[in-house]
Scaffold this motif. Structure first.
Motif, mmCIF file in Angstrom:
data_model
loop_
_atom_site.group_PDB
_atom_site.id
_atom_site.type_symbol
_atom_site.label_atom_id
_atom_site.label_comp_id
_atom_site.label_asym_id
_atom_site.label_seq_id
_atom_site.Cartn_x
_atom_site.Cartn_y
_atom_site.Cartn_z
ATOM 1 N N VAL A 267 0.838 -1.196 0.000
ATOM 2 C CA VAL A 267 0.000 0.000 0.000
ATOM 3 C C VAL A 267 0.872 1.246 0.000
ATOM 4 N N LEU A 268 0.230 2.402 -0.242
ATOM 5 C CA LEU A 268 0.945 3.682 -0.220
ATOM 6 C C LEU A 268 2.172 3.639 -1.129
ATOM 7 N N ASP A 269 1.965 3.126 -2.358
ATOM 8 C CA ASP A 269 3.040 3.047 -3.364
ATOM 9 C C ASP A 269 4.217 2.204 -2.884
ATOM 10 N N GLY A 270 3.922 1.193 -2.056
ATOM 11 C CA GLY A 270 4.978 0.283 -1.608
ATOM 12 C C GLY A 270 5.926 0.880 -0.598
ATOM 13 N N ARG A 271 5.476 1.902 0.114
ATOM 14 C CA ARG A 271 6.348 2.594 1.077
ATOM 15 C C ARG A 271 6.940 1.648 2.119
ATOM 16 N N PHE A 272 6.157 0.652 2.549
ATOM 17 C CA PHE A 272 6.605 -0.243 3.622
ATOM 18 C C PHE A 272 7.075 -1.598 3.100
ATOM 19 N N ARG A 273 7.318 -1.715 1.809
ATOM 20 C CA ARG A 273 7.638 -3.017 1.231
ATOM 21 C C ARG A 273 8.831 -3.674 1.943
ATOM 22 N N ASP A 274 8.627 -4.926 2.369
ATOM 23 C CA ASP A 274 9.657 -5.746 3.023
ATOM 24 C C ASP A 274 10.149 -5.140 4.335
ATOM 25 N N ARG A 275 9.350 -4.259 4.950
ATOM 26 C CA ARG A 275 9.794 -3.624 6.199
ATOM 27 C C ARG A 275 8.820 -3.822 7.357
ATOM 28 N N LEU A 276 7.754 -4.615 7.156
ATOM 29 C CA LEU A 276 6.772 -4.842 8.208
ATOM 30 C C LEU A 276 6.870 -6.268 8.740
ATOM 31 N N LYS A 277 6.873 -6.417 10.060
ATOM 32 C CA LYS A 277 6.921 -7.736 10.680
ATOM 33 C C LYS A 277 5.894 -7.797 11.805
ATOM 34 N N LEU A 278 5.012 -8.823 11.742
ATOM 35 C CA LEU A 278 4.022 -9.044 12.787
ATOM 36 C C LEU A 278 4.475 -10.190 13.692
ATOM 37 N N ASP A 279 4.410 -9.968 14.992
ATOM 38 C CA ASP A 279 4.705 -11.031 15.931
ATOM 39 C C ASP A 279 3.506 -11.981 15.983
ATOM 40 N N ASN A 280 3.721 -13.250 15.629
ATOM 41 C CA ASN A 280 2.619 -14.211 15.560
ATOM 42 C C ASN A 280 1.950 -14.444 16.911
#
Length: 367
Positions: A267-280
């Motif tokens: 989203v947002l033109d890929g601003r966060f691409r490969d930089r988001l991590k969710l703790d399961n």
């Protein structure tokens, strides 16, 4: 009586429309009004001119076409195998419009789905926040402001009555509510963490929701990572949907109903691409390699049924300015010059002292 999360009225046959009102992000059940599907029935659900679900009882086939319309309904459609009713989960603004139930190509029922507006507001603890009515002037309007199931303020322009109920909820809002008598906007002063939640603005029959969150201030250096903690020690099973937003944009989600954990880093033109991590386990969100454009409000929204829990973070970026190549060369040269000058002064000082000692020695010898 107040409207529920969505109104479910009996549908009519023919060309008449049945209005269905639902909040963005909630689920809506569109009823077929059948108690049981008969053996020869063929049932189709249409959205506009597109078939999105179909039942052929004779072939014992129950099908949802959730990949149509560019996947707009993907993982959101459920058919009741006994009644043929259709449920749409996690409904969004692009799902508003006309839905038609067609039974055996003869009987038709039409529903018009309206999506209630929803706004995210983040404020620092101790500050004031203004919830806008959207009006420039009150005419013959009736306006109510709700917090959960409690009326906080109301306006009846016909009777010229402007009332704030700041003694409700054990006086939580006492002396902190202000109504604008021209526009009907509501201001809450000295915001506290317990004031976070969902506020409703009802103008006549129009309803808008405000998600109000008291933000935790976080400062991070450019290039570093930041962990936004959910404060959950484990996934709380009674939550239906847990959603992370940056401003008004969803960037990560867990949907318990579909056992789905997703990061939306395109989203947002890929601003966060490969930089988001969710703790399961805890659903805390980590953002790596922070940049100046990542500064802003991050909202954690947790929903069970029609109740919400909200947590907010206001992230600022402490930029570290690195010098360019030209500036680096200049600094290097200056450092070298300073070093040379220091050596020259040191040599001069040594020679001067040596000369002074020689002169003293000569003077002593002559004596």
């Amino acid at each position: 009586m107040r409207n529920s999360v969505f109104d479910r009225l009996s549908c009519v046959f023919g060309d008449e429309e049945k209005p269905v009102i639902v909040k963005e992000g909630d689920s809506v059940a569109i009823n077929s009004d059948l108690t049981e599907i008969k053996d020869g029935d063929v049932i189709q659900w249409w959205f506009g001119n597109t078939v999105i679900a179909e039942i052929n009882k004779r072939a014992n086939r129950f099908t949802v076409y959730d990949d149509v319309l560019d996947g707009r309904f993907r993982d959101r459609l459920k058919l009741d195998k006994q009644t043929g009713s259709l449920t749409i989960t996690d409904i969004r603004t692009e799902h508003k419009g006309f839905y038609t139930l067609e039974i055996n190509s003869v009987r038709k029922k039409t529903f018009k789905v309206y999506i209630r507006g929803r706004r995210l507001v983040s404020v620092k603890e101790g500050d004031s926040v203004a919830l806008n009515s959207g009006l420039t002037e009150i005419k013959d309007d009736e306006i109510q402001w709700w917090f959960g199931n409690t009326v906080l303020a109301e306006i009846n322009k016909r009777t010229d009555r402007f009332t704030v109920y700041d003694d409700v909820l054990d006086g939580r809002f006492r002396d902190r509510l202000k109504l604008d008598k021209q526009t009907g906007s509501l201001t809450i002063t000295d915001m506290r963490t317990e004031d976070a939640g969902v506020y409703e603005r009802k103008i006549n029959s129009r309803i808008t929701d405000f998600f109000l969150a008291v933000a935790e201030e976080i400062s991070v250096k450019e290039g570093d990572s930041v962990a936004l903690n959910s404060d959950l020690t484990e996934i709380i099973m009674h939550y239906d949907v847990i959603l992370w937003r940056f401003g008004n944009t969803a960037i990560a989600e867990i949907n318990k109903q579909f056992n789905r954990l997703t990061v939306y880093d395109d989203v947002l033109d890929g601003r966060f691409r490969d930089r988001l991590k969710l703790d399961n386990q805890t659903l805390s969100l980590t953002i790596t390699d922070m940049r100046t454009e990542d500064a802003g409000n991050y909202i954690l929204q947790m929903r069970v049924s029609d109740r919400y829990s909200i947590k907010a973070f206001r992230v600022s970026i402490d930029s570290v300015h690195c010098c360019g190549s030209t500036e680096a060369v200049i600094r290097l040269v200056l450092s070298a010059l300073v070093g040379v000058a220091t050596v020259v002064l040191l040599v001069y000082d040594i020679r001067s002292r040596r000369a002074e000692r020689d002169q003293a020695h000569i003077h002593t010898s002559e004596t």
